[in-house]
Design a protein around this motif. Structure first.
Motif, PDB file in Angstrom:
ATOM      1  N   ILE A   1      -7.376  21.556   6.134  1.00 30.04           N
ATOM      2  CA  ILE A   1      -6.907  21.867   7.489  1.00 30.04           C
ATOM      3  C   ILE A   1      -7.292  23.310   7.795  1.00 30.04           C
ATOM      4  O   ILE A   1      -7.005  24.223   7.018  1.00 30.04           O
ATOM      5  N   GLU A   2      -7.971  23.492   8.922  1.00 30.14           N
ATOM      6  CA  GLU A   2      -8.457  24.804   9.350  1.00 30.14           C
ATOM      7  C   GLU A   2      -7.302  25.664   9.853  1.00 30.14           C
ATOM      8  O   GLU A   2      -6.282  25.163  10.315  1.00 30.14           O
ATOM      9  N   ASP A   3      -7.491  26.985   9.797  1.00 31.96           N
ATOM     10  CA  ASP A   3      -6.533  27.896  10.435  1.00 31.96           C
ATOM     11  C   ASP A   3      -6.495  27.592  11.935  1.00 31.96           C
ATOM     12  O   ASP A   3      -7.479  27.113  12.499  1.00 31.96           O
ATOM     13  N   PRO A   4      -5.380  27.874  12.612  1.00 31.81           N
ATOM     14  CA  PRO A   4      -5.307  27.580  14.046  1.00 31.81           C
ATOM     15  C   PRO A   4      -6.287  28.433  14.859  1.00 31.81           C
ATOM     16  O   PRO A   4      -6.541  29.588  14.523  1.00 31.81           O
ATOM     17  N   VAL A   5      -6.826  27.815  15.909  1.00 30.65           N
ATOM     18  CA  VAL A   5      -7.714  28.488  16.860  1.00 30.65           C
ATOM     19  C   VAL A   5      -7.351  28.011  18.264  1.00 30.65           C
ATOM     20  O   VAL A   5      -6.680  26.995  18.425  1.00 30.65           O
ATOM     21  N   CYS A   6      -7.812  28.714  19.277  1.00 30.18           N
ATOM     22  CA  CYS A   6      -7.594  28.262  20.653  1.00 30.18           C
ATOM     23  C   CYS A   6      -8.424  27.014  20.928  1.00 30.18           C
ATOM     24  O   CYS A   6      -9.572  26.911  20.481  1.00 30.18           O
ATOM     25  N   ARG A   7      -7.843  26.094  21.668  1.00 27.91           N
ATOM     26  CA  ARG A   7      -8.592  24.908  22.114  1.00 27.91           C
ATOM     27  C   ARG A   7      -9.644  25.359  23.114  1.00 27.91           C
ATOM     28  O   ARG A   7      -9.468  26.343  23.832  1.00 27.91           O
ATOM     29  N   TRP A   8     -10.727  24.629  23.197  1.00 28.81           N
ATOM     30  CA  TRP A   8     -11.807  24.976  24.132  1.00 28.81           C
ATOM     31  C   TRP A   8     -11.291  25.010  25.562  1.00 28.81           C
ATOM     32  O   TRP A   8     -11.700  25.855  26.377  1.00 28.81           O
ATOM     33  N   SER A   9     -10.379  24.094  25.918  1.00 28.38           N
ATOM     34  CA  SER A   9      -9.882  24.040  27.288  1.00 28.38           C
ATOM     35  C   SER A   9      -9.074  25.294  27.628  1.00 28.38           C
ATOM     36  O   SER A   9      -9.131  25.789  28.758  1.00 28.38           O
TER      37      SER A   9
ATOM     38  N   GLY B   1      -2.645  26.232   1.311  1.00 26.65           N
ATOM     39  CA  GLY B   1      -1.342  25.907   1.871  1.00 26.65           C
ATOM     40  C   GLY B   1      -1.054  26.822   3.036  1.00 26.65           C
ATOM     41  O   GLY B   1      -1.880  27.678   3.398  1.00 26.65           O
ATOM     42  N   PRO B   2       0.110  26.695   3.658  1.00 32.79           N
ATOM     43  CA  PRO B   2       0.438  27.566   4.785  1.00 32.79           C
ATOM     44  C   PRO B   2       0.330  29.039   4.379  1.00 32.79           C
ATOM     45  O   PRO B   2       0.812  29.431   3.319  1.00 32.79           O
TER      46      PRO B   2
ATOM     47  N   GLY C   1      -6.535  32.790   5.949  1.00 32.05           N
ATOM     48  CA  GLY C   1      -6.981  31.766   5.003  1.00 32.05           C
ATOM     49  C   GLY C   1      -7.873  32.339   3.921  1.00 32.05           C
ATOM     50  O   GLY C   1      -8.472  33.404   4.070  1.00 32.05           O
ATOM     51  N   ALA C   2      -7.968  31.642   2.835  1.00 34.29           N
ATOM     52  CA  ALA C   2      -8.769  32.080   1.696  1.00 34.29           C
ATOM     53  C   ALA C   2     -10.260  31.980   2.018  1.00 34.29           C
ATOM     54  O   ALA C   2     -10.690  31.057   2.698  1.00 34.29           O
ATOM     55  N   ALA C   3     -11.025  32.924   1.523  1.00 35.27           N
ATOM     56  CA  ALA C   3     -12.477  32.869   1.683  1.00 35.27           C
ATOM     57  C   ALA C   3     -13.065  31.786   0.792  1.00 35.27           C
ATOM     58  O   ALA C   3     -14.108  31.220   1.083  1.00 35.27           O
ATOM     59  N   LEU C   4     -12.367  31.474  -0.288  1.00 33.14           N
ATOM     60  CA  LEU C   4     -12.829  30.471  -1.235  1.00 33.14           C
ATOM     61  C   LEU C   4     -11.618  29.780  -1.842  1.00 33.14           C
ATOM     62  O   LEU C   4     -10.656  30.445  -2.226  1.00 33.14           O
ATOM     63  N   LEU C   5     -11.652  28.483  -1.882  1.00 33.08           N
ATOM     64  CA  LEU C   5     -10.590  27.711  -2.533  1.00 33.08           C
ATOM     65  C   LEU C   5     -11.207  26.899  -3.653  1.00 33.08           C
ATOM     66  O   LEU C   5     -12.243  26.279  -3.482  1.00 33.08           O
ATOM     67  N   CYS C   6     -10.548  26.909  -4.778  1.00 32.75           N
ATOM     68  CA  CYS C   6     -11.034  26.147  -5.914  1.00 32.75           C
ATOM     69  C   CYS C   6      -9.819  25.583  -6.631  1.00 32.75           C
ATOM     70  O   CYS C   6      -8.814  26.279  -6.799  1.00 32.75           O
TER      71      CYS C   6
ATOM     72  N   GLY D   1       0.814  -1.209   0.000  1.00 34.45           N
ATOM     73  CA  GLY D   1       0.000   0.000   0.000  1.00 34.45           C
ATOM     74  C   GLY D   1       0.845   1.255   0.000  1.00 34.45           C
ATOM     75  O   GLY D   1       1.851   1.352   0.709  1.00 34.45           O
ATOM     76  N   GLN D   2       0.454   2.225  -0.806  1.00 33.34           N
ATOM     77  CA  GLN D   2       1.147   3.507  -0.918  1.00 33.34           C
ATOM     78  C   GLN D   2       0.151   4.639  -0.726  1.00 33.34           C
ATOM     79  O   GLN D   2      -1.030   4.490  -1.028  1.00 33.34           O
ATOM     80  N   ILE D   3       0.647   5.771  -0.249  1.00 36.66           N
ATOM     81  CA  ILE D   3      -0.178   6.968  -0.065  1.00 36.66           C
ATOM     82  C   ILE D   3       0.605   8.155  -0.611  1.00 36.66           C
ATOM     83  O   ILE D   3       1.809   8.283  -0.360  1.00 36.66           O
ATOM     84  N   ALA D   4      -0.077   9.042  -1.318  1.00 37.54           N
ATOM     85  CA  ALA D   4       0.522  10.287  -1.789  1.00 37.54           C
ATOM     86  C   ALA D   4      -0.372  11.440  -1.347  1.00 37.54           C
ATOM     87  O   ALA D   4      -1.593  11.339  -1.406  1.00 37.54           O
ATOM     88  N   VAL D   5       0.244  12.530  -0.898  1.00 36.54           N
ATOM     89  CA  VAL D   5      -0.473  13.739  -0.508  1.00 36.54           C
ATOM     90  C   VAL D   5      -0.054  14.845  -1.476  1.00 36.54           C
ATOM     91  O   VAL D   5       1.131  15.122  -1.632  1.00 36.54           O
ATOM     92  N   VAL D   6      -1.046  15.453  -2.137  1.00 34.77           N
ATOM     93  CA  VAL D   6      -0.776  16.473  -3.142  1.00 34.77           C
ATOM     94  C   VAL D   6      -1.508  17.755  -2.749  1.00 34.77           C
ATOM     95  O   VAL D   6      -2.725  17.729  -2.529  1.00 34.77           O
ATOM     96  N   ASP D   7      -0.788  18.873  -2.644  1.00 30.94           N
ATOM     97  CA  ASP D   7      -1.433  20.167  -2.405  1.00 30.94           C
ATOM     98  C   ASP D   7      -2.103  20.616  -3.691  1.00 30.94           C
ATOM     99  O   ASP D   7      -1.458  20.701  -4.735  1.00 30.94           O
TER     100      ASP D   7
END
Length: 113
Positions: A65-73, A22-23, A39-44, A12-18
């Motif tokens: 992947i979402e932009d970073p936010v504070c954890r609830w805790s 991106g960052p 982050g972008a308002a719209l990605l296409c 089994g192989q896995i590839a991740v393509v942007d």
């Protein structure tokens, strides 16, 4: 885009393509939980598998992947006066921020199907 397949040896192989985004320098102030989200308002994007082999089974799915936010805790910790915070609020092993993920259902490709 995530692609999974088996190589010639059956491994089994896995590839991740942007494909889009991106960052982008987004951040969050841990002292206030104020977010500097760029982050972008719209990605296409359109992607075609350059290594597609119609004789091999494969699967594809999209992950975001979402932009970073504070954890609830950590937000709970900030809502308390410093002298009333439980020990977990000063535990350096507990992350104060998080980046949530979302993904689509996979698309399965089977030769001859």
């Amino acid at each position: 885009m995530i692609k999974g397949w088996q190589d010639e040896a059956g491994v089994g192989q896995i590839a991740v393509v942007d494909v889009a985004g991106g960052p982008d320098g987004s951040s969050v102030d841990e002292a206030t939980c104020a977010a500097d989200q760029r982050g972008a308002a719209l990605l296409c994007g359109v992607w075609r598998d350059p290594d597609f082999d119609p004789a091999r089974p494969a699967f594809y799915y999209v992950r975001v992947i979402e932009d970073p936010v504070c954890r609830w805790s950590w937000r709970d910790c900030l809502s308390l006066p410093e002298d009333a915070r439980p020990p977990a609020c000063s535990d350096p092993t507990l992350p104060r921020t998080i980046q949530e993920r979302a993904w689509t259902s996979p698309i399965w490709y089977s030769p001859g199907a």
